[in-house]
Scaffold this motif. Structure first.
Motif, short mmCIF file in Angstrom:
data_model
loop_
_atom_site.label_atom_id
_atom_site.label_comp_id
_atom_site.label_asym_id
_atom_site.label_seq_id
_atom_site.Cartn_x
_atom_site.Cartn_y
_atom_site.Cartn_z
N GLN A 199 71.19 65.51 -5.23
CA GLN A 199 70.55 65.67 -4.30
C GLN A 199 69.96 64.21 -3.81
O GLN A 199 70.19 63.86 -2.74
CB GLN A 199 69.39 66.71 -4.17
N LEU A 200 69.59 63.60 -5.00
CA LEU A 200 68.98 62.28 -4.71
C LEU A 200 69.82 61.37 -4.31
O LEU A 200 69.79 60.44 -3.64
CB LEU A 200 67.98 61.78 -6.03
N ALA A 201 71.05 61.41 -5.08
CA ALA A 201 72.36 60.56 -5.14
C ALA A 201 72.74 60.68 -3.62
O ALA A 201 73.18 59.61 -2.82
CB ALA A 201 73.36 60.93 -5.82
N GLY A 202 72.84 61.86 -3.13
CA GLY A 202 73.09 62.00 -1.61
C GLY A 202 72.55 61.38 -0.69
O GLY A 202 72.80 61.01 0.53
N CYS A 203 70.98 61.35 -0.86
CA CYS A 203 70.19 60.57 0.00
C CYS A 203 70.22 59.08 0.06
O CYS A 203 70.27 58.56 0.94
CB CYS A 203 68.56 60.83 -0.39
N VAL A 204 70.76 58.71 -1.19
CA VAL A 204 71.06 56.98 -1.20
C VAL A 204 72.24 56.89 -0.59
O VAL A 204 72.48 55.85 0.07
CB VAL A 204 71.13 56.78 -2.79
N ASN A 205 73.38 57.54 -0.86
CA ASN A 205 74.90 57.46 -0.14
C ASN A 205 75.28 58.47 0.32
O ASN A 205 75.76 59.54 -0.46
CB ASN A 205 75.70 56.65 -1.26
N PRO A 206 75.57 58.84 1.57
CA PRO A 206 76.01 59.93 2.34
C PRO A 206 77.48 60.32 1.64
O PRO A 206 77.84 61.46 1.88
CB PRO A 206 75.93 59.85 3.55
N PHE A 207 78.15 59.28 1.21
CA PHE A 207 79.38 59.58 0.85
C PHE A 207 79.53 60.55 -0.45
O PHE A 207 80.74 60.97 -1.02
CB PHE A 207 80.32 58.11 0.54
N LEU A 208 78.46 60.70 -1.33
CA LEU A 208 78.19 61.11 -2.35
C LEU A 208 77.75 62.97 -2.08
O LEU A 208 77.89 63.32 -3.31
CB LEU A 208 76.94 60.73 -3.42
N ARG A 209 77.71 63.13 -1.01
CA ARG A 209 77.11 64.45 -0.58
C ARG A 209 78.34 65.39 -1.06
O ARG A 209 77.91 66.68 -1.53
CB ARG A 209 76.80 64.64 0.74
N PRO A 210 79.58 65.24 -1.03
CA PRO A 210 80.56 66.18 -1.51
C PRO A 210 80.30 66.41 -2.93
O PRO A 210 80.55 67.61 -3.44
CB PRO A 210 81.81 65.43 -1.23
N LEU A 211 79.95 65.70 -3.74
CA LEU A 211 79.75 65.71 -5.08
C LEU A 211 78.77 66.70 -5.39
O LEU A 211 78.39 67.37 -6.10
CB LEU A 211 79.49 64.44 -5.98
N GLN A 212 77.61 66.42 -4.28
CA GLN A 212 76.46 67.20 -4.70
C GLN A 212 76.92 68.79 -4.46
O GLN A 212 76.40 69.81 -5.04
CB GLN A 212 75.36 66.81 -3.50
N GLN A 213 77.88 69.13 -3.26
CA GLN A 213 78.13 70.53 -3.52
C GLN A 213 78.95 70.96 -4.40
O GLN A 213 78.91 72.13 -4.78
CB GLN A 213 78.89 70.54 -1.82
N ALA A 214 79.84 70.08 -4.80
CA ALA A 214 80.56 70.56 -5.99
C ALA A 214 79.91 70.69 -7.25
O ALA A 214 80.11 71.73 -8.07
CB ALA A 214 81.75 69.48 -6.28
N VAL A 215 78.84 70.15 -7.62
CA VAL A 215 78.16 70.15 -8.91
C VAL A 215 76.98 71.49 -8.55
O VAL A 215 76.96 72.18 -9.46
CB VAL A 215 76.87 69.22 -8.82
N ALA A 216 76.48 71.75 -7.52
CA ALA A 216 76.04 73.08 -7.18
C ALA A 216 76.82 74.16 -7.56
O ALA A 216 76.39 75.22 -8.11
CB ALA A 216 75.49 73.06 -5.61
N TYR A 217 78.08 74.17 -6.94
CA TYR A 217 79.10 75.36 -7.19
C TYR A 217 79.64 75.28 -8.82
O TYR A 217 79.58 76.30 -9.49
CB TYR A 217 80.34 75.02 -6.55
N SER A 218 79.57 74.03 -9.48
CA SER A 218 80.06 74.06 -10.60
C SER A 218 78.77 74.68 -11.56
O SER A 218 78.75 75.32 -12.62
CB SER A 218 80.24 72.76 -11.27
N ALA A 219 77.57 74.55 -11.22
CA ALA A 219 76.29 74.98 -12.18
C ALA A 219 76.31 76.56 -12.06
O ALA A 219 76.29 77.07 -12.86
CB ALA A 219 75.14 74.41 -11.54
N GLU A 220 76.78 76.99 -10.81
CA GLU A 220 76.74 78.60 -10.86
C GLU A 220 77.75 78.88 -11.62
O GLU A 220 77.85 80.05 -12.29
CB GLU A 220 76.95 79.00 -9.23
N ARG A 221 79.07 78.53 -11.53
CA ARG A 221 80.14 78.82 -12.26
C ARG A 221 79.85 78.78 -13.96
O ARG A 221 80.13 79.41 -14.59
CB ARG A 221 81.34 78.24 -12.00
#
Length: 328
Positions: A199-221
């Protein structure tokens, strides 16, 4: 410093392919860790380069806190960036600082509010919670008297699995066991740190927001797979995820890892159920080099390494200029 100082601001685009493929070709544990590490490295490099651009671009502005010798003609020749670029970089840094501060403050405030919601709960036994059981603290499980179905992992010391009576009433006994195992996996593996980092990385650089969504899904899996191991039946966990999604609403503490949240197909819940009904994922933490995911992982790793090298090069160049024109 050259134009390379700007590369870390766009190199996060190299991680977008692996963000889309990691969940399909890696064990969720490896995917979450890999994407979190890439996000952290690229975010730090982006922030550092923004700071360097701001310093260099504003070096010639009267009243800046830099040494007076920075206004010498030699320094003007070495520092080629226009003050407009430097001012823009500083403005972006201020926006980034505000966004990251707001994210951290919100996270702490939500945790505090969730902790306060547990105050006054009567103590219960350490055994599993019965569907008709009342609210209370049962070991590491906190049952809230709320008819709205939800469940989430509350990090802290001690960590708690928070579940509402409405959620327990909507699940069978084996499904409740899967739910508790899932949330305990979030606590044991500290998934909230992965989520907050991205989440913090996505705040620094918007290009990292796809990784934020992918990590959220991977954590649930990741938690799904841990739950399936505990209950010994992947179908039970899949059924629990599906049923919880049908009856649940979003957890009242956004940002925490929640068991299931409603979402349209093809949302994360249908994908999680399909994965649980399929074979056990491979334990590999890095995809084979000859696959698309392997190529995407190498591109992302190269992008992260290039970001670090560019940021380091720019920082060293700035230090050399500073050393040459100041008595340091």
């Amino acid at each position: 410093m050259g134009v390379f100082v700007f590369l870390p601001l766009i190199l996060p685009l190299t991680a977008v392919p692996i963000a889309r493929l990691a969940g399909q070709h890696l064990h969720p544990r490896g995917a979450a860790r890999l994407l979190t590490a890439i996000s952290a490295v690229m975010a730090l490099c982006s922030a550092l380069c923004l700071g360097l651009i701001g310093v260099v671009g504003t070096a010639q502005i009267p009243g800046n806190p830099l040494p007076d010798s920075w206004s010498d003609p030699e320094v003007r020749a070495a520092l080629q960036y226009h003050e407009t670029i430097g001012t823009a970089a500083i403005c972006v840094l201020l926006v980034v600082a505000a966004a990251t501060t707001r994210t951290v403050v919100r996270h702490l405030r939500v945790r505090g509010r969730a902790r306060r919601a547990l105050e006054g709960l009567p103590p219960g036994g350490p055994d599993a919670v019965a569907p008709a059981g009342g609210p209370g603290l049962f070991g590491d499980v906190a049952v809230l008297p709320d008819g709205t179905p939800y469940a989430y992992a509350l990090p802290g010391s001690p960590g708690r699995v928070v579940v509402s009576t409405g959620m327990l009433a909507g699940l069978a006994a084996d499904e409740r066991e899967a739910l508790l195992a899932h949330e305990r996996a979030h606590l044991v593996h500290r998934h909230h740190r992965h989520l907050l980092t991205t989440q913090l990385a996505g705040c620094v650089n918007p290009f990292l927001r796809p990784l934020q969504q992918a990590v959220a899904y991977s954590a649930e899996r990741w938690a799904d797979e841990e739950s399936a191991q505990v209950v010994g039946d992947r179908r039970i966990t899949a059924r629990a995820v599906a049923r919880a999604a049908l009856v649940s609403r979003r957890a009242p503490v956004p940002g925490f890892a929640a068991f299931a949240a409603p979402g349209p197909v093809p949302g994360p819940v249908p994908r999680r159920v399909a994965a649980l009904l399929g074979p056990v994922p491979s334990s590999r933490n890095w995809p084979p080099a000859h696959t698309r995911a392997g190529l995407a992982a190498m591109v992302a790793a190269a992008g992260a390494a290039a970001s670090a090298l560019c940021a380091l090069n720019a920082a060293v160049a700035l230090l050399l200029v500073l050393k040459a024109v100041t008595p340091l």
